[in-house]
Scaffold this active site. Sequence first.
Site, PDB file in Angstrom:
ATOM      1  N   ILE A  20     137.097  70.010  87.470  1.00  0.00           N
ATOM      2  CA  ILE A  20     136.633  70.163  86.089  1.00  0.00           C
ATOM      3  C   ILE A  20     137.163  69.009  85.252  1.00  0.00           C
ATOM      4  O   ILE A  20     138.376  68.793  85.176  1.00  0.00           O
ATOM      5  CB  ILE A  20     137.108  71.495  85.480  1.00  0.00           C
ATOM      6  N   THR A  21     136.270  68.256  84.630  1.00  0.00           N
ATOM      7  CA  THR A  21     136.702  67.188  83.735  1.00  0.00           C
ATOM      8  C   THR A  21     136.957  67.769  82.341  1.00  0.00           C
ATOM      9  O   THR A  21     136.339  68.752  81.937  1.00  0.00           O
ATOM     10  CB  THR A  21     135.645  66.072  83.644  1.00  0.00           C
ATOM     11  N   GLY A  22     137.895  67.148  81.629  1.00  0.00           N
ATOM     12  CA  GLY A  22     138.204  67.607  80.277  1.00  0.00           C
ATOM     13  C   GLY A  22     138.746  69.025  80.250  1.00  0.00           C
ATOM     14  O   GLY A  22     138.329  69.850  79.424  1.00  0.00           O
ATOM     15  N   ALA A  23     139.690  69.317  81.131  1.00  0.00           N
ATOM     16  CA  ALA A  23     140.129  70.704  81.311  1.00  0.00           C
ATOM     17  C   ALA A  23     141.431  71.036  80.599  1.00  0.00           C
ATOM     18  O   ALA A  23     142.001  72.104  80.841  1.00  0.00           O
ATOM     19  CB  ALA A  23     140.271  71.009  82.799  1.00  0.00           C
ATOM     20  N   SER A  25     141.784  71.451  77.320  1.00  0.00           N
ATOM     21  CA  SER A  25     141.540  72.231  76.109  1.00  0.00           C
ATOM     22  C   SER A  25     140.088  72.697  76.109  1.00  0.00           C
ATOM     23  O   SER A  25     139.284  72.292  76.951  1.00  0.00           O
ATOM     24  CB  SER A  25     141.817  71.398  74.844  1.00  0.00           C
ATOM     25  N   GLY A  26     139.761  73.550  75.163  1.00  0.00           N
ATOM     26  CA  GLY A  26     138.380  73.946  74.957  1.00  0.00           C
ATOM     27  C   GLY A  26     137.764  74.673  76.134  1.00  0.00           C
ATOM     28  O   GLY A  26     138.413  75.420  76.871  1.00  0.00           O
ATOM     29  N   TYR A 173     125.850  61.386  69.546  1.00  0.00           N
ATOM     30  CA  TYR A 173     126.269  62.571  70.296  1.00  0.00           C
ATOM     31  C   TYR A 173     125.056  63.275  70.907  1.00  0.00           C
ATOM     32  O   TYR A 173     125.052  63.619  72.100  1.00  0.00           O
ATOM     33  CB  TYR A 173     127.045  63.535  69.399  1.00  0.00           C
TER      34      TYR A 173
END
Length: 308
Positions: A20-23, A25-26, A173
């Site tokens: 999982i990338t960007g794991a 936070s959020g 974005y």
Amino acid sequence: MALTWSFDDIPDQTGRTTLITGATSGLGLVVAGQLARRGASVIMAVRDTDKGERVRAEMQGDIEVRQVDLADLDSVRRFADRMHADGRRIDVLLNNAGTGAQARALTPQGYERVFATNHLGPFALTGLLLELFRPDHDPRVVAVGSNLYRRTRPHTDFEDLAAERSFSPGAVYVKSKTANLLFGAELDRRLRRAGSPVRSFLAHPGMASTPMHDSARGFTQKALLAVGKALLSRPMEQGALPLAFAATSPAARTGHLLGFSARRKDTRIHFDTLVPPADDLALAERLWQLSEDATGVRYLDGDRAKRA
């Protein structure tokens, strides 16, 4: 079609490895925790490993932290090289990491940072890791898009990779999220043609309250975000449901955008048909070619990712 689904419905993940990338936070953090609780080995691919280790220390399960900066294609290649050298195999790649920006900034390769982080990095990462998927373990790639693509005018000027002609925070974005959907759908078509067992799913969280919203600047932008959150926003844990569904559920389908409807009280996961511009086959092909040229990663023209 819509289904009622919760984290309790996640199948047993024992023996499966999810990257999982960007794991830190959020949404990525929520999914990482839920999959680890269900027995998955989770690789948190993050830019800040110190933060990643702090987060991991508060979690339970088999969780590993590895460093990658998706905005830097050299970092993506180093990450992939380490995965190959270590003989790691994966079953799910959740391309979750995403960013926004208030001002134009360039990556080390000279590309606009938001588009590079949200699309070019995941495009390269997916290609360079594709041969690591275990064919007999229900292998999946999940692209995280946004249903904003259908509520605004199309942002499909993909040729301007440095945003030299124009830059606005919202437009860049939405363009990157539209690219995520075009890429994810085209990836699945190419995988099918190649006879690959890997499937490519599309998911969106709706308007979920995540730390990314903290980047709003100025009275007008903050006011619009506050109104949007009050009317449409869902809790972060709920927003993560479609991502976990796409990554694990036997009921998930490719070729559809898996996520929520605009009605906040509707907590079912919908199987939405892609509409323009995300269903444009010619545009998807053009984006693929541009992405290959920008990243130097070419795949699904053979059995493995290739470097230009």
